[in-house]
Design a protein around this motif. Structure first.
Motif, PDB file in Angstrom:
ATOM      1  N   PRO A   1     -19.549  16.523  52.571  1.00  0.00           N
ATOM      2  CA  PRO A   1     -18.548  15.682  53.228  1.00  0.00           C
ATOM      3  C   PRO A   1     -18.337  16.040  54.688  1.00  0.00           C
ATOM      4  O   PRO A   1     -17.784  15.252  55.437  1.00  0.00           O
ATOM      5  N   SER A   2     -18.774  17.227  55.119  1.00  0.00           N
ATOM      6  CA  SER A   2     -18.579  17.650  56.505  1.00  0.00           C
ATOM      7  C   SER A   2     -19.889  18.046  57.159  1.00  0.00           C
ATOM      8  O   SER A   2     -19.903  18.839  58.096  1.00  0.00           O
ATOM      9  N   ALA A   3     -21.004  17.503  56.687  1.00  0.00           N
ATOM     10  CA  ALA A   3     -22.307  17.855  57.249  1.00  0.00           C
ATOM     11  C   ALA A   3     -23.259  16.682  57.119  1.00  0.00           C
ATOM     12  O   ALA A   3     -23.191  15.903  56.166  1.00  0.00           O
ATOM     13  N   SER A   4     -24.148  16.567  58.085  1.00  0.00           N
ATOM     14  CA  SER A   4     -25.216  15.577  57.991  1.00  0.00           C
ATOM     15  C   SER A   4     -26.329  16.140  57.113  1.00  0.00           C
ATOM     16  O   SER A   4     -26.381  17.350  56.865  1.00  0.00           O
ATOM     17  N   PRO A   5     -27.238  15.306  56.632  1.00  0.00           N
ATOM     18  CA  PRO A   5     -28.395  15.848  55.901  1.00  0.00           C
ATOM     19  C   PRO A   5     -29.255  16.709  56.824  1.00  0.00           C
ATOM     20  O   PRO A   5     -29.303  16.491  58.033  1.00  0.00           O
ATOM     21  N   TRP A   6     -29.907  17.710  56.245  1.00  0.00           N
ATOM     22  CA  TRP A   6     -30.890  18.479  57.010  1.00  0.00           C
ATOM     23  C   TRP A   6     -32.048  17.568  57.403  1.00  0.00           C
ATOM     24  O   TRP A   6     -32.530  16.779  56.601  1.00  0.00           O
ATOM     25  N   VAL A   7     -32.504  17.687  58.621  1.00  0.00           N
ATOM     26  CA  VAL A   7     -33.740  17.038  59.055  1.00  0.00           C
ATOM     27  C   VAL A   7     -34.786  18.138  59.181  1.00  0.00           C
ATOM     28  O   VAL A   7     -34.692  19.003  60.051  1.00  0.00           O
TER      29      VAL A   7
END
Length: 725
Positions: free
Chosen positions: A68-74
């Protein structure tokens, strides 16, 4: 020179890196696992192990999938990147703290904001974001990478860049859309791109699982160094050389293990690997020396980042002049002339007014005496002045050898010195008021024409106290001479302080050469009792002033108790005299002084809330200068009489106050010892106060003002700094 031998090699190496980077980037999408293994130097099966290491690294730095407080890892071949938030909701604040998190494979690195001789730092384009006004990225302290003589700065493993996101509308969700471009390097370099999307919903700004990671990284962002116990002492450059040379002196509260230095600014200055040219025995004081590709001008504004393990400091400062190893006889002669004039003018400064009574009494006590007695008495006074200056020189050499801060008048920062001076001057006051007499052995006194005069010991002590009480003042030429001395070795310090003493002792020397000046004065009589009473009032005023300074150092309660003790001493001495009311003037003066002390704290608090002066902070100063603001800096202290004169006559002048309200006015208090203030003064070659400097678009390196200010000088400097002249 330093760079000439490897310029061609570095250029060829950069071309090879660019070609390799282009080949890897162009083929990365279509590379099979086998091809990737070969490119990265992995044996068969090592790619699976490397991927497992990356998975382990991602798990150690947080959840691999988006939360909820992070984007997916790229992911990419060399690691992964994502965007995290320290809060689960935007709350009602105008800003929130984000983090740009990189997790890199072993032996791969990304670059710092000033990458060095090759590479480029990560860049973020926030186009397409919603409810985002602007951002400010912070850079944790970097580490140095040296490869084949090429110096770069960056990060390995995991790094998080704290990002302050300013919201357009508080309370409205933030949609962060970040286009990241960065370069990842090992034995070859690979340009990478990533698109990260992070939603911070509306609702309470509660701590997210990532708050500790980001705050830990934010703690590694260099500040002014005080929290880490690091202090920048000097930053100097040596002009007139084919290759540039910069020296930076750093002091630490704990020993320095492996200090490193990174330099930014001034046409992308490129510096060599720093060398430690000086290190104190306890490793708390080091001087770092670097060579640059081209000379760096004196006064150039540079940003210095000093890193020692987990400790770091950052400061944007103008470079001073690096003193050559040898000074010419002409230069030393000029400085000695200035030292003599500075010592002579010191007799006319307001600091010596409190001891005017001692000088006057010395003169009138010789009225009608023999010339020989007068001559030797004034020789003794001159000897007292010279002895005091030699004592100050010896103390300065000792302090400098131990790495302690040195400066003119800093003994008034020490409560022990103040307490001794308060006691001694109280006794001198009582003596002038006739409350007791100092009986000296006959061999310490002299008889002149049947008239008993001051003994040689008394004359010698007069010279000592005149010197000690004069040190809170900074006369014209004095700062230049003292600054030159303190930047040199023991021989220069002794020589210049001796000439300063000769200059201050010159009035005594002149009377010793021409004793008629004192002999022709009226002989002591009843009129002298009244004059001694007036002179005693001057010394009593000095005691009151010292008590006010003492109150700032140790607190009002201790100062009031000390003042009460002095009143008690006066009362005991006066109790033996008749009539009993004779000590009343003394008690009145000291009581008034105690009342003044009681108001010191309130007065200082009131002044701090006037809104004109901001607390001095070098990072804030650099920020204002970078934004084109005019900044006026005032270094002052309660014990600095010249500072008070400048404040009363100039800085409180209506036109000056009106102009200062339109600029940023910053004030530093040097009443107590402050290593940061000492370091700031040292970078300008100053070791005493008052000191004022003006910055602005027209004077980014700062305009240092003279010790004695005038309204015209201040207003002219402000106009020049603003670029209007």
């Amino acid at each position: 020179m330093y760079y000439a031998g490897r310029t061609l090699w570095v250029g060829l190496w950069q071309i090879v890196l660019i070609l390799l980077a282009w080949l890897v980037a162009a083929s990365e999408v279509s590379l099979s696992a086998t091809t990737v293994e070969k490119e990265l130097g992995l044996e068969s099966g090592d790619w699976t192990q490397s991927a497992a290491q990356l998975d382990s690294l991602l798990l150690s730095t947080g959840e691999e999938t988006a939360g909820p407080s992070a984007s997916p890892w790229v992911r990419h071949s060399q690691g992964a990147v994502r965007l995290v938030s320290t809060v689960t909701g935007v709350g009602t604040s105008h800003s929130i703290l984000l983090g740009l998190q990189f997790a890199l494979q072993p032996h791969w690195k990304i670059y710092w904001r000033a990458p060095g001789e090759t590479g480029y730092p990560p860049t973020v384009d926030w186009g397409g974001s919603q409810n985002l006004a602007k951002t400010r990225i912070a850079w944790p302290a970097p580490r140095r990478f040296s490869f084949q003589g090429v110096e770069t700065a960056g990060y390995e493993g995991e790094v998080i860049f704290p990002i302050t996101a300013i919201l357009e509308r508080p309370g409205v969700p933030l949609m962060g859309h970040a286009n990241i471009e960065f370069l990842v390097c090992s034995t070859l370099c690979v340009p990478q791109r990533a698109v990260l999307d992070l939603l911070v919903r509306d609702g309470p700004a509660e701590s997210s699982p990532f708050i500790h990671l980001v705050e830990r990284s934010a703690a590694r962002v260099p500040g002014d160094g005080r929290a880490a116990g690091l202090h920048l002492i000097t930053a100097t450059t040596q002009p007139g050389t084919k290759d540039g040379l910069i020296e930076v002196a750093v002091e630490a509260e704990l020993p320095l293990a492996a200090p490193d230095l990174f330099i930014e600014g001034h046409n992308n200055v490129r510096a060599s690997l720093p060398q430690i040219s000086q290190r104190s025995r306890d490793s708390r004081h080091v001087v770092l020396r670097v060579r640059t590709r081209s000379p760096v001008a004196v006064g150039a504004l540079v940003t210095l980042t000093v890193v020692d393990g987990v400790r770091a400091l950052e400061a944007t400062v103008p470079l001073g002049t690096l003193v050559a190893d040898h000074d010419t006889i002409f230069e030393i002669g000029i400085i000695l002339s200035l030292a003599f004039l500075g010592g002579l003018i010191l007799n006319l400064m307001p600091c010596v007014l409190p001891v005017l009574s001692l000088k006057v009494m010395t003169m009138i006590s010789h009225g009608g005496a023999e010339r020989l007695a007068v001559r030797w008495s004034f020789v003794a006074s001159a000897a007292g002045v010279l002895f005091s200056f030699m004592l100050l020189a010896a103390a300065t050499i000792t302090l400098k050898a131990t790495g302690a801060a040195v400066g003119w008048g800093i003994q008034f920062q020490q409560p022990l010195f103040l307490s001794i001076m308060i006691i001694v001057l109280t006794l001198f006051t009582a003596n002038l008021w006739g409350l007791f007499e100092i009986s000296l052995p006959s061999w310490l006194t002299d008889q002149g024409g049947g008239v008993r005069t001051y003994g040689y010991t008394g004359a010698f002590l007069t010279g000592i106290f005149a010197t000690l009480l004069a040190t809170p003042c900074s006369a014209p030429f004095l700062g230049t001479a003292v600054g030159f001395a303190l930047a040199r070795g023991p021989v220069e310090i002794l020589l210049i302080f001796m000439v300063l003493g000769i200059g201050m002792a010159m009035p005594y020397i002149l009377v010793a050469i021409f004793p008629t000046l004192a002999v022709r004065l009226p002989q002591p009589g009843p009129w002298m009792i009244w004059l001694k009473g007036l002179m005693g009032l001057a010394l009593a005023a000095t005691v009151v002033w010292l008590l006010t300074v003492f109150a700032v150092q140790v607190g009002e309660t201790t100062a009031i108790l000390t003042g009460a003790a002095m009143v008690t001493v006066i009362g005991i001495l006066a109790s033996r005299l008749h009539p009993p009311l004779r000590p009343l003037p003394v008690a009145v003066v000291i009581s008034v002084g105690l009342t003044i002390i009681a108001q010191v704290g309130q007065e200082r608090e009131t002044l701090s809330h006037q809104g004109l002066w901001l607390p001095f902070n070098e990072n804030v100063l650099a920020h204002h200068v970078a934004n084109g603001r005019v900044v006026f800096v005032d270094i002052t202290a309660d014990w600095c009489i010249t500072c008070r004169i400048n404040k009363a006559l100039v800085l409180s002048h209506r036109e000056v106050v009106k102009r200062l309200q339109d600029v940023v006015a910053m004030q530093a208090d040097w009443t107590r010892p402050d290593v940061g203030v000492s370091a700031y003064l040292t970078r300008f070659g100053r070791y005493g106060i008052p000191f004022n400097v003006v910055y602005g678009p027209g004077a980014r390196q700062g305009i240092a003002l003279p010790e004695l200010l005038t309204a015209e000088v201040v207003l002219q400097a402000l106009e020049t700094a603003a670029g209007r002249v």
